[in-house]
Design a protein around this motif. Structure first.
Motif, short mmCIF file in Angstrom:
data_model
loop_
_atom_site.label_atom_id
_atom_site.label_comp_id
_atom_site.label_asym_id
_atom_site.label_seq_id
_atom_site.Cartn_x
_atom_site.Cartn_y
_atom_site.Cartn_z
N PRO A 202 9.30 -6.98 -12.48
CA PRO A 202 8.23 -6.01 -12.26
C PRO A 202 8.30 -5.40 -10.87
N ARG A 203 7.95 -4.15 -10.82
CA ARG A 203 7.92 -3.43 -9.56
C ARG A 203 6.69 -3.85 -8.75
N GLU A 204 6.84 -4.03 -7.46
CA GLU A 204 5.71 -4.45 -6.63
C GLU A 204 4.77 -3.27 -6.43
N GLN A 205 3.47 -3.55 -6.61
CA GLN A 205 2.43 -2.53 -6.46
C GLN A 205 2.17 -2.30 -4.98
N ILE B 154 -7.06 -1.22 1.17
CA ILE B 154 -7.13 -2.05 -0.03
C ILE B 154 -6.22 -3.26 0.15
N ALA B 155 -5.06 -3.05 0.74
CA ALA B 155 -4.16 -4.18 1.01
C ALA B 155 -4.82 -5.18 1.95
N ALA B 156 -5.53 -4.67 2.96
CA ALA B 156 -6.24 -5.57 3.89
C ALA B 156 -7.37 -6.29 3.17
N VAL C 20 -17.21 -2.71 -2.56
CA VAL C 20 -16.58 -2.04 -1.41
C VAL C 20 -15.19 -1.56 -1.81
N CYS C 21 -14.47 -2.39 -2.54
CA CYS C 21 -13.14 -1.99 -3.00
C CYS C 21 -13.22 -0.76 -3.89
N VAL C 22 -14.14 -0.78 -4.83
CA VAL C 22 -14.32 0.37 -5.73
C VAL C 22 -14.68 1.62 -4.93
N ASN C 23 -15.59 1.46 -3.97
CA ASN C 23 -15.99 2.61 -3.14
C ASN C 23 -14.80 3.16 -2.36
N ILE D 268 -9.60 -4.86 9.21
CA ILE D 268 -10.48 -5.99 8.95
C ILE D 268 -11.88 -5.74 9.53
N ALA D 269 -11.96 -5.12 10.70
CA ALA D 269 -13.26 -4.80 11.29
C ALA D 269 -13.99 -3.78 10.41
#
Length: 174
Positions: free
Chosen positions: A2-5, A11-13, A43-46, A60-61
């Motif tokens: 599988p290809r890495e997303q 989002i990665a943070a 928050v992720c969805v937003n 992160i802050a």
């Protein structure tokens, strides 16, 4: 294989610091993990729906601030809702769409007045009025069925409506 997303940096943070963000909210609000997870998920969805317009230098802050702000908003809403519920002496089991006894009695009296008013109409007028207003036949069909002109149907309907209106107004006036 599988290809890495690849994810946008924020989002990665968020994925990398997910547990830390959840634990931070849980400690800060004394809430359960479910509340904290819901906030982080939202928050992720937003962020996916509307990413920041400018680059974020400290992801992160930024994520801590975003999750904290959303958690504060939710906490305030929940507190206001709880205060409102507590301020109610007793919440009703449900709102009934059915009319109350008084309204049913009023409707029955009103129906009797209308029926009496219709009964006092001359026979042809009563017949036209009932066919049009009760059986909902179009005026043209009433005229055709009874072999009278459409103007005569209109006249009889007007007389019937006037009699019904007068019967209802007499009751209001008395």
């Amino acid at each position: 294989m599988p290809r890495e997303q690849t994810y946008p940096p924020l989002i990665a943070a968020l994925v990398r610091h997910y547990d830390e963000l959840v634990e931070h909210l849980r400690r800060r609000f004394g809430a359960d993990r479910g509340f904290a997870r819901d906030v982080v998920h939202d928050v992720c969805v937003n962020l996916l729906a509307e990413p920041p317009r400018q680059p974020v230098l400290t992801p992160i802050a930024y994520l801590r601030r975003a999750t904290l702000n959303l958690a504060i908003d939710r906490h305030r809403v929940e507190r206001a809702r709880a205060a409102w519920v507590l301020s109610m002496d007793e919440l009703p089991d449900g709102v009934s769409e059915a009319p109350g006894q008084a309204r049913r009695l009023d409707a029955a009296r009103e129906f009797e007045r209308l029926a009496a008013a219709i009964e006092t109409l001359p026979p042809r007028c009563r017949e036209v009025f009932v066919l049009h207003k009760v059986h909902e036949l179009p005026q043209a069909e009433v005229a055709l069925t009874l072999g009278i002109s459409r103007k005569a149907v209109e006249k009889h309907v007007r007389l019937g409506l006037a009699a019904c209106r007068a019967a209802l107004q007499r009751e209001l006036g008395s």
